[in-house]
Design a protein around this motif. Sequence first.
Motif: not given
Length: 385
Positions: A90-104
């Motif tokens: 569904v998702a592949e993210i490189e680096g630093s961060g933060s998921i804020q919201h998921i809708w599905m």
Amino acid sequence: MRRLLLPALLAFAGPIFGQSTFNGVESNLSNLYRLSPARSRSISPENFNGAKGAGGKATTGMGAGAGRDLGQGWKISPCVTIKAGQTFTVAEIEGSGSIQHIWMTPTGNWRYSIIRFYWDDETTPSVEAPVGDFFGMGWGQYAPLQSLAVCVNPGSAFNCYWPMPFRKKCRITMQNIDTKDMILYYQVDYLETQVPSDAAYFHAQFRRVNPLPYKTNYTLVDSIQGKGQYVGTYLAIGVHNNGWWGEGEIKFYMDGDTEFPTICGTGTEDYFCGSYDFDTQQKMADGHTESRYTPFCTPYSGLPQVIEGDGHYSVSQRFGLYRWHITDPIRFEKGLRVTIQDLGWRADGRYLPLQDDMASTVFWYQTEPHAAFPKLPGKDALEVN
């Protein structure tokens, strides 16, 4: 100068990360005007990797037929098909961060779609649960759920707002263990930003026992090792007996507790912030009054789902409950074990240990590495019938 790293954390930042501010700045409606160096990104079938300026560029996809007269940029790739037995990233993210919201909004059997999250370079998931249970819909049927952390909106729109920071990488997958294909519409909203040193990682674990053995406590989780805080419980109970089922105490065994816990609740409906069997007196159309279960949703707790038997083949009563520890996280230094009793009443006024269908998904933050999860039940053991 102080920086607002995660403005959309809102009220979660203080309780979850152990401080009233996040990186020195409060996270709530009062500071949404504050500027930030964080960069907003979003992953969906219209932008599979969340790249800047790359949304809506698809020329092939499940909407190509409907958009054949309009072309690129006109909803050509709104969703994906996950074949039977396949796993989709569904998702592949490189680096630093933060998921804020998921809708599905997944089609098919919600118990047969397994969502997993992997943080940084780990090889075993920190989140593993059927997608329905992860979003508070363990019985495969829609019910409205409105809370701060999770919302389920008509007709099957799953939303979660748990903040999920990561430092190196994030990977989210969906496995379809059904014998039928499924369609998945989804959007993962996240920030590219630096993460503070005291930010813990989000975890969620599913379990199910059906039926629960007689005089046995149901274990919500027993393998947490490390420092962190427990932030939520979703419980799906399928009742096998007549009568009230919610006398059981929840117990939190913290940091080496053995026979007796540090935190002990007084009853199932008490833990889920209700009272007196969730019953209210309701006046019926013919004028008489009945005592009935009353579904409810609040920001932190609720009984959103009450499924009554139909007197034919669907005879069981089923309930879905949630309790988010957003203002009162259960903090631990070394480890945590959580159990709950399945308890009702005998006719003579004594307690009756029950043997119900118990399924749960629990949520917590902790330092990594995490302890190994129990093996997820197989397809037959997950089935709701």
